[in-house]
Design an enzyme around this catalytic site. Sequence first.
Site, short mmCIF file in Angstrom:
data_model
loop_
_atom_site.label_atom_id
_atom_site.label_comp_id
_atom_site.label_asym_id
_atom_site.label_seq_id
_atom_site.Cartn_x
_atom_site.Cartn_y
_atom_site.Cartn_z
N GLY A 55 52.29 58.05 13.02
CA GLY A 55 51.86 59.18 13.84
C GLY A 55 52.74 60.41 13.75
N ASP A 113 54.11 57.04 25.68
CA ASP A 113 52.99 56.71 26.55
C ASP A 113 53.48 55.68 27.57
OD1 ASP A 113 50.25 56.71 27.33
OD2 ASP A 113 49.79 55.08 25.97
N LYS A 141 53.46 61.48 27.91
CA LYS A 141 52.35 61.23 28.83
C LYS A 141 52.88 60.38 29.99
CE LYS A 141 48.25 59.97 26.81
NZ LYS A 141 47.33 58.91 26.30
N PHE A 162 43.18 60.41 26.21
CA PHE A 162 43.53 59.98 24.86
C PHE A 162 43.47 61.17 23.91
CE2 PHE A 162 43.62 57.81 20.87
CZ PHE A 162 44.51 56.79 21.12
N ARG A 175 44.00 61.93 12.25
CA ARG A 175 45.39 62.39 12.04
C ARG A 175 45.42 63.77 11.40
NH1 ARG A 175 48.73 57.94 13.08
NH2 ARG A 175 48.00 55.93 12.32
#
Length: 198
Positions: A55, A113, A141, A162, A175
Amino acid sequence: MAQPRSIKVPPRWRKEVARVLITEAQLAQRVRTLAQEIERDFHGRETVVISLLNGTVMFLADLLRHLSLPLRLDFLGVSSYGEGVKAGELIFTKELRLDVRGRDVLLVDDILDTGQTLNRVLPKLRALKPRRIKICVLLDKPARRVEAIAADYAGFTVPDEFVVGYGLDFAERYRNLPFVGVLHPHIYKQACKRINRA
Ligand code: IMP
Ligand code: MG
């Protein structure tokens, strides 16, 4: 995060992305200031940047070009079992190659997250005896945190939705979006149905 109304999701992605959360220009600007914060703290010290795959690709590439520290780059492959939104067991798909003993480490991830990923990665890194580890994430987040962990550098705080794009995926897709957008809930509802049927 308030956005001007004029920033529309490009037509190509309108069926899948509900709205643009962070524009390309905002990303570029913030990544530059994040790099400045990091440079100030690292005082030109020899640094090992450890980036979590996959990511971080876009964020890392942009961040690195603004860092003039003497640094080496390594990757740690982490993956949760299964695809999508559910956090599962963590597996390491690529191990580190560089020696980090006594070094300053900058650990880079896409989004903080629940905190479970970084809380599994950190003990593994600490065991290698770096001088210190600083955590840098593009997105934070906090609403979903289940483990006590904070980033030393965070680009943007995002709401409990999300998000995809600029390296972040849903089931390995999206991505390549140059912006960060909110995924249409119908996309992951469909995927959950498919998983439940399988
Ligand atoms: P955590 O272990 O729950 O902190 O989640 C960390 C990982 O989950 C991130 O590195 C992402 O790969 C993934 N993740 C969590 N939230 C999102 C999201 O909103 N969009 C895309 N990936 C996410
Ligand atoms: Mg991911």
